[in-house]
Scaffold this active site. Structure first.
Site, PDB file in Angstrom:
ATOM      1  N   ASP A 186       0.865  -1.156   0.000  1.00  0.00           N
ATOM      2  CA  ASP A 186       0.000   0.000   0.000  1.00  0.00           C
ATOM      3  C   ASP A 186       0.906   1.211   0.000  1.00  0.00           C
ATOM      4  O   ASP A 186       2.042   1.141   0.454  1.00  0.00           O
ATOM      5  CB  ASP A 186      -0.851  -0.071   1.268  1.00  0.00           C
ATOM      6  CG  ASP A 186      -1.699   1.150   1.436  1.00  0.00           C
ATOM      7  OD1 ASP A 186      -2.235   1.614   0.436  1.00  0.00           O
ATOM      8  OD2 ASP A 186      -1.806   1.624   2.570  1.00  0.00           O
TER       9      ASP A 186
ATOM     10  N   ASP B  55      -6.556  -2.139   3.612  1.00  0.00           N
ATOM     11  CA  ASP B  55      -5.600  -3.172   3.212  1.00  0.00           C
ATOM     12  C   ASP B  55      -5.922  -4.532   3.820  1.00  0.00           C
ATOM     13  O   ASP B  55      -5.285  -5.518   3.492  1.00  0.00           O
ATOM     14  CB  ASP B  55      -4.188  -2.779   3.649  1.00  0.00           C
ATOM     15  CG  ASP B  55      -3.804  -1.417   3.135  1.00  0.00           C
ATOM     16  OD1 ASP B  55      -4.095  -1.149   1.959  1.00  0.00           O
ATOM     17  OD2 ASP B  55      -3.235  -0.626   3.905  1.00  0.00           O
TER      18      ASP B  55
ATOM     19  N   ASP C 116      -1.210  -0.674   6.033  1.00  0.00           N
ATOM     20  CA  ASP C 116      -1.430  -0.224   7.400  1.00  0.00           C
ATOM     21  C   ASP C 116      -2.862   0.192   7.673  1.00  0.00           C
ATOM     22  O   ASP C 116      -3.227   0.447   8.807  1.00  0.00           O
ATOM     23  CB  ASP C 116      -0.496   0.930   7.737  1.00  0.00           C
ATOM     24  CG  ASP C 116      -0.940   2.219   7.068  1.00  0.00           C
ATOM     25  OD1 ASP C 116      -1.572   2.121   6.004  1.00  0.00           O
ATOM     26  OD2 ASP C 116      -0.672   3.293   7.608  1.00  0.00           O
TER      27      ASP C 116
END
Lengths: 1106, 320
Positions: free
Chosen positions: A433, A758, A754
């Site tokens: 990410d 995700d 995080d």
């Protein structure tokens, strides 16, 4: 709502229309606080509330209720209630007679019950060879203990009109539960009353969704204004759905019985609930009626036991176990029939064996079954226990690793899943990410553009910009408006601490940054009551001027179309682009006065937290660089816009700029456009794959959606070809889909992120890594590993993953080796004993052999390091050996198999020959053979270990001593079968000479072979080992020397880091020093560059070079 | 396609680079001259050095042992139906064998009987015994493990029970050296421990079977083939006459029987295997060590040169 719509209709600007539309969608209208006239027309499906005088609020609620009133249940509908019960549940508040329908609040996280442990566990065992029952039982016991603690917690409920102290597990559906400040909510409740006069309370939902900000919960309208003691007598019914795991939805109705209010039905939403495991904050007390209890709460339903992940290594071990099992079966069949034939032809003549001539038919099974018993030790049971033990140690090593301790947030790395450390060493794709992962997600107010003027300088802190400070001091209207929007247009809850300072609890980082920035600019949000704020917009009543303002905030794409067109807009577009180029996150703020016919003025402002490389997360480019050297491919999946994503990727070394790298765009709005674009990109990829260019493709969410639905095959090919990909504007489910796609190509994937978006990707991937950053703990909770910083990933993979892989590879194969060794000896002995299945070793020795003698020394392999951490970090390419599975595959296993066969022959023949004649007594023979095995084990472990610590030496040689101690002890027990044997043996010089001979013959060829391989066919690991030992500090010469060599060398072996399907690790085990050998594609013809010739030609060259 | 970045190389700068290079080349030269793989050659030489003397010592000890083997199963039965002969309880099975001693045999001379094609480790045979019955006076009935020789025809427990006891070796030897009868010491042929602990001393009187109780005990050890000892020395060219009561049936399974007279030494009985194996392995190790040296001279190979790593091999076509 009508009011707003009317306003919107009358408003001339397009901005207003869009914004009001968004208002309808998000459904939140809030009111700015303070004494003053109430915005009475506030109406919404979700219970927006006003907070002033209580009676006024009640009035509004009655009106609201009228507005949203649903048809009350007709008698006919009531008749179907019984049927409905399957889909709905009816909670009778405070009514004992209805309470037995649902389960009580006892929670149970244990997997097993006393009754189903055995069958269920056997099934699990069957499925997952590596999960041992003892560990399972222990874990489950711990869960039971923590459940019991939760179950036995004392709290107050209302029963029969009076308050009672009971245990949490005794709460029944329909009970009214009282909770005090900072207490945990024991079950899912519908709020009925709080200490706050406005009827709100604050909860912290971190345990549920990982969000750390405080959320506000409100009392449903019918209960508003109830007195403290009235709550005790409250009766009514709540109609709510059957338990589910959606923590964002709660569609229910409440209907209070007389004498309370009236018999209207009032809808409830998630904002009226207190969910299990939340904490009550900033509120003295709250009470609510239990609607879901025990394992049926939202938390309980969503918990579930995640399916254990199986590592590639476990799968390989399972395969090998299967192969050994087949081998064992065929051996049993062959030896069994041979035994039966021998019995009929020979053994009947051996009168002293006294076979009956006419024996029952099943006697034919006796000898095969004897062999089955003998061979059953071929599959080491101890491997399960050993693997579980070392795996939990690997996890502990990760937890204890000080170099992965995040000093900033004071969080250590944590391995939540203890079973998959080896997979870390085999990762081929990292899907990351952007926000908060590559970037630290620390929002700082950097720049702004207010009314066409830019503030904020190069070094980037707008708060220190003198011009901005001056503008504030002068009371520039634009700037003041800007700050107002900044302060108000958010969901932030201010919390006043006793010493008067104010801290903010925000749902997102941007809001936190903005409010803090505004606070620094003297615009302090002191209290805010209307905190059911809209996500995009708030409607605010200015209590001084009486104007109603609409404040709006959002991404540029969302806000800009609503804005006036004109010169100023262009300035803003330019500014947005400029900021995006700098890697800043941008937001636009807009406001307008709703009541004024004319559009008075408007302002758009931008600001953002930095995303510049320098103070983005430290070490990200280095980490990416090192991991890519080690052959890991990076895909960046982000919800950001394309330009920001590319910018970040460049800054993070993910992609290279033009001459070195090339970006290929896949875009298009329609299916055809996307298809053409995709085709073009694949073509370019194929053509340029031989050039040393770093190619990467960029795709956005829209195109990705089309591709995944229609062109997934082509995209799979592209995925295989491309080392790097940027996917922008992708949704959480697309992220998960991409992971799935790569998994389907048989790649080991690691997803790192995080945020809550995700989570799906993290759960989908083979390994999920969560960064316990600022965006809450959701990702870290769902992940298998949580680390504090992205840069720890390289250590996690290269050090922990690699060591884990190497250690497990050795441990598992060694376990097979030692079991096979003892089994082969037994089989050879059976040829001496008339193929009748006599066991040479007694059962005590066999048991001790598996459990003590051979298991304990090898467990110290968890301390073994083939290369130092520093060397691995300097030569990350070495990870390839793990990725390609070079250390554990059928080929290496065949090596161990051969070794065990050879050692069994050595031990057997030498023992038999040395102890022939008068000494050939079975008990003695068995002890000599067993001692020989133990000695060889010790030498094998010593030879295979690379680094020695005191513990390892102690375990290996202490084990040898323990072997003698144990056998001396057993030999001194008169009733044991081997009474005095060991004493007698140790007195004979011949015994020691025989053992020395076994060791010499057993280890000599192994040693010689290892040396030959080490010298003439060294693996990269061997080379580095040697380099480490002889001239560790001279690494730096590598580059210099290779540069000098490059002009005379003609044949080069490029390291292929592009993984190719069908790794041929099996066929080139450790013999080739070209990592490519294992990467070579078996099936893919498009890789002409990966000619096997490369690896062969490299040898003569090496020799020449010397 | 990742090749090590030259960025690192430039870290050293041209100044230090030259210096280091010179040193490195020197180091490499030294390595290839003296770089005999010391550890491996040393290890194999050491094995050779240790093994050959041990082997020679064992071999000489084994060679010093005088062992006389006299197979008598064929010669002692003249009848053509050997099985019938041996199973007939009435015939006289005495058989006289004469052995000439080639070398002086120092006492004690061990007397063994040697059975071939006899599966003493057959599962049914090994398991068919009851240690408890032999050990405890009152354990007469513990015959469960003795199948199929647990009880006699009338159902009474057999003591000692089991196939091992049932098939006791029952040939007897009586020796005379130079026509002078000589005593065979049958004491101490069972291990001391067996007599005192494993098989309780108070059990012996109850053993109802034929034969010496001590022989029985030694047979219980399954493969004890020691028959007895002659304590005196026997001179060279002495003639040993053995009168054998040839009772034991090895004919039905084609087994051979032999009488073995042997002296002993520290190595045990006569067994050249250990000595030969040691010398051979020692020799092979020396040979291997030599091979390694030669191989190194012919095909020198510097170990641990990181430039062997494929990713350090730079391609001239693709300079980065």
């Amino acid at each position: 709502m009508a009011h707003v719509t009317r306003l919107a209709r009358s408003a001339p600007s397009s901005l207003l229309c869009t914004v009001s539309a968004s208002l309808c969608l998000t459904g939140h209208i809030a009111r700015f606080s303070g004494p003053g006239p109430l915005l009475r027309e506030t109406a919404d499906e979700s219970p927006a509330r006003s907070y002033g005088e209580l009676d006024a609020a009640a009035e509004i609620w009655r009106r609201t209720a009228v507005l949203v009133l649903r048809p009350s249940p007709s008698p006919s509908r009531l008749q179907f209630f019984a049927k409905l019960k399957a889909m709905k549940r009816f909670v009778y508040i405070n009514d004992e007679s209805y309470q037995n329908d649902y389960c009580d609040n006892r929670i149970s996280n244990t997997k097993y019950t006393l009754w189903n442990f055995l069958p269920k566990n056997l099934w699990e065992q069957f499925r997952f060879v590596t999960l041992s029952a003892t560990k399972e039982a222990w874990d489950d016991y711990n869960r039971y203990i923590s459940d019991r603690q939760a179950n036995e917690k004392e709290l107050w409920i209302v029963k029969n009109g009076s308050r009672k102290h009971i245990q949490a597990q005794d709460i029944q559906v329909g009970n009214i539960v009282w909770i005090r400040e900072n207490e945990e909510v024991p079950c899912d409740l519908v709020l009925l009353g709080t200490s706050e006069p406005q009827g709100v309370c604050h909860v912290e939902t971190a345990a549920l969704d990982g969000e750390t900000d405080l959320k506000t919960r409100v009392i449903p309208p019918p209960c508003v204004g109830l007195e403290f003691d009235q709550l005790h007598k409250l009766k009514g019914v709540i109609e709510c759905p059957v338990p589910d795991k959606d923590i964002r939805r709660f569609d229910a109705n409440i209907h209070l019985f007389p004498p309370f209010i009236d018999n209207d039905i009032c809808p409830l939403s998630i904002n009226n609930t207190l969910l299990q495991s939340c904490y009550l904050r900033n509120t003295e007390w709250a009470c609510g009626v239990a609607v879901y209890t025990g394992n049926e709460t939202k938390l309980g339903m969503s918990r579930g036991v995640p399916e254990p992940k199986l590592t590639a290594m476990d799968a390989m071990i399972d395969k090998l176990t299967g192969a050994i099992f087949l081998f064992q079966l065929s051996l049993v069949v062959v030896l069994g029939s041979a035994g039966n034939i021998w019995k009929d032809s020979e053994a009947r003549k051996q009168w002293y064996v006294k076979y009956d001539d006419d024996e029952p038919w099943y006697q034919i099974l006796v000898i095969p079954l004897r062999f089955e018993l003998l061979c059953s030790i071929m599959i080491p049971i101890s491997i399960k226990v050993s693997l579980d033990f070392v795996k939990s140690l690997y996890a502990k090593f990760i937890d204890w690793d000080e170099e992965m301790f995040d000093l900033e947030n004071d969080t250590p790395a944590h391995a939540a899943n203890t079973a998959i450390s080896e997979d870390l060493g085999q990762v081929e794709y990292v899907l990351t990410d952007k926000t908060g992962t590559l970037t630290e997600n620390k929002m700082i107010f950097r720049r702004c553009c207010i009314g066409g003027t830019s503030y904020g300088n190069e070094c980037g802190d707008a708060l220190k910009d003198v011009e901005l400070l001056n503008a504030i001091a002068n009371g520039s209207p634009h700037v003041i408006k800007f700050l107002t929007v900044m302060t108000l247009c958010n969901t932030v809850i201010p919390i006043k601490s006793p010493n008067g300072s104010i801290s903010y609890k925000a749902q997102s980082q941007d809001e936190d940054a903005l409010v803090n920035a505004a606070a620094n600019l003297h615009m302090v949000l002191v209290s805010k009551n209307g905190n059911i704020a809209g996500r995009m917009s708030v409607v605010v009543l200015d209590c001084q001027s009486g104007k109603i303002l609409l404040l709006s905030k959002g991404a540029d794409e969302a806000v800009l179309p609503c804005a006036y067109s004109g010169q100023q807009t262009k300035t803003f577009v330019d500014a947005v682009d400029k900021y995006a180029q700098l890697g800043l996150r941008t937001l636009c703020l807009a406001w307008r006065e709703l009541e004024s016919e004319e559009y008075a003025e408007w302002s758009r402002l931008f600001k953002e937290a930095n995303s510049a490389l320098t103070d983005r997360e430290v070490g990200v480019p280095e980490t990416i660089e090192i991991l890519r050297q080690s052959g890991i491919n990076f895909w960046m999946l982000t919800g950001d816009k394309q330009s920001t994503a590319i910018q970040i990727a460049l800054l993070c070394n993910l992609i290279s700029s033009e001459p070195k790298g090339q970006l290929l765009y896949i875009n298009g709005r329609t299916e055809d456009e996307v298809a053409r674009s995709l085709e073009r990109v694949i073509l370019t990829m194929r053509i340029t794959s031989s050039e040393p260019k770093e190619l990467a493709f960029v795709v956005d969410g829209w195109a990705l959606e089309i591709i995944l639905t229609h062109y997934s095959e082509a995209f799979t090919e592209l995925a295989v070809l491309s080392k790097t990909a940027l996917c922008c504007r992708v949704t959480p489910s697309q992220k998960a889909q991409l992971v799935k796609l790569l998994k389907s190509c048989d790649y080991r994937t690691l997803a790192i992120g995080d945020g809550g978006n995700d989570v799906r990707m993290i759960q989908q991937a083979h390994i999920g890594v969560g960064i316990s950053g600022r965006e809450g703990l959701q990702a870290a909770r769902a992940a298998d590993y949580s680390i504090g910083k992205f840069r720890f990933l390289k250590r996690l993979i290269l050090v922990h993953g690699r060591y884990s892989y190497n250690r497990t590879a050795f441990l598992s194969q060694y376990s097979f080796y030692k079991s096979l060794l003892i089994c082969f000896i037994q089989i050879f002995f059976s040829f001496l004993s008339g193929i009748a299945g006599t066991s040479l070793f007694n059962s005590v020795s066999l048991m001790a052999y598996n459990v003590f003698y051979t298991s304990i020394p090898v467990l110290t392999t968890v301390l073994d390091k083939d290369l130092s951490e520093k060397t691995v970090m300097q030569n990350p390419e070495i990870l390839l050996y793990c990725q390609a599975g070079r250390l554990l595959n059928p080929s290496t296993f065949a090596g161990w198999f051969g070794r065990s066969l050879y050692h069994a022959i050595v031990i057997f023949l030498i023992t038999i020959h040395a102890y022939s004649n008068e000494r050939s007594e079975m008990e003695e023979l068995s002890m000599v053979a067993l001692s020989g095995s133990i000695w060889l084990q010790a030498f094998v472990v010593t030879l295979e270990m690379n680094s020695f610590t005191f513990v390892q030496l102690l375990a290996i040689w202490g084990n040898c001593i323990a072997f003698y101690a144990i056998n001396f002890f057993i030999s001194s027990i008169p009733s044991s079968g081997m009474y005095t044997i060991m004493f007698r043996l140790c007195k004979q010089p011949a015994y020691w000479i025989t053992l020395l001979l076994i060791s010499g013959v057993g280890m000599g060829p192994v040693l010689a072979l290892k040396y030959f391989r080490y010298t003439y066919r060294p693996s990269a690991i061997n080379v580095l080992q040697k380099a480490e030992r002889s001239r560790g500090p001279m690494y730096s010469l590598v580059n210099l020397e290779s540069q000098l060599r490059s002009d005379k060398d003609t044949m080069m072996v490029p390291v292929a880091t592009t993984p190719v399907k069908g790794k041929s690790s099996v066929y080139e085990p450790l013999l080739s020093d070209s990592p490519m050998a294992s990467r070579r594609s078996l099936g893919s013809s498009s890789f002409d560059i990966f000619q096997p010739a490369h690896s062969r030609t490299s040898y003569p060259r090496n020799i020449k070079a010397n | 396609m990742r090749v090590r970045s030259p960025k690192n190389a430039s870290l050293f700068g041209s100044l230090t680079g030259r210096l280091r290079l010179t040193r490195h080349v020197a180091a490499r030269g030294l390595l290839s001259l003296s770089g005999i793989p010391a550890p491996i050659v040393g290890a194999f030489s050491l094995i050779g050095i240790v093994f050959v003397p041990i082997g020679l010592a064992s071999l000489s000890a084994s060679q010093a042992i005088v062992e006389l083997v006299d197979r008598y199963d064929a010669e002692c039965v003249s009848a053509s139906d050997k099985v019938g002969f041996i199973q007939d309880t009435k015939t006289d099975k005495a058989c006289t064998r004469t052995i000439t001693v080639p070398k002086p045999m120092k006492g004690p001379v061990h007397i063994y009987y040697q059975l071939e094609n006899f599966y003493q480790n057959h599962r049914r045979y090994v398991k068919s015994r009851s240690d408890k019955q032999l050990r405890y006076k009152d354990a007469t009935n513990l015959i469960k493990t003795c199948e199929p020789e647990g009880t006699s025809a009338d159902g009474a427990p057999i003591v000692p029970c089991g196939l091992i006891a049932w098939s006791l070796f029952n040939d007897t030897y009586s020796f005379s050296v130079n026509k002078k009868a000589i005593e065979v010491n049958k004491k101490n042929i069972a291990w001391e421990s067996d007599k005192s602990s494993k098989f309780g001393s108070d059990v012996y009187p109850k053993i109802s079977r034929k034969g010496d109780s001590l022989v029985a005990a030694s047979w219980m050890r399954k493969c004890q083939k020691l028959y007895g000892r002659i304590e005196s020395d026997i001179m060279a060219s002495d003639e040993i006459t053995v009168v054998i009561q040839n009772n034991y049936n090895t004919y039905s399974f084609g087994g051979t029987k032999a009488l073995v007279l042997s002296t002993t030494s520290w190595i045990g009985g006569k067994n050249n295997f250990i000595g030969v194996a040691y010398v051979a392995i020692g020799g092979i190790c020396f040979f291997l060590a030599l091979c390694f040296v030669i191989l190194h001279v012919v095909k020198p190979r510097t170990l641990g040169d990181p430039s062997y790593l494929s990713w350090n091999k730079e391609s001239p076509d693709h300079p980065n």
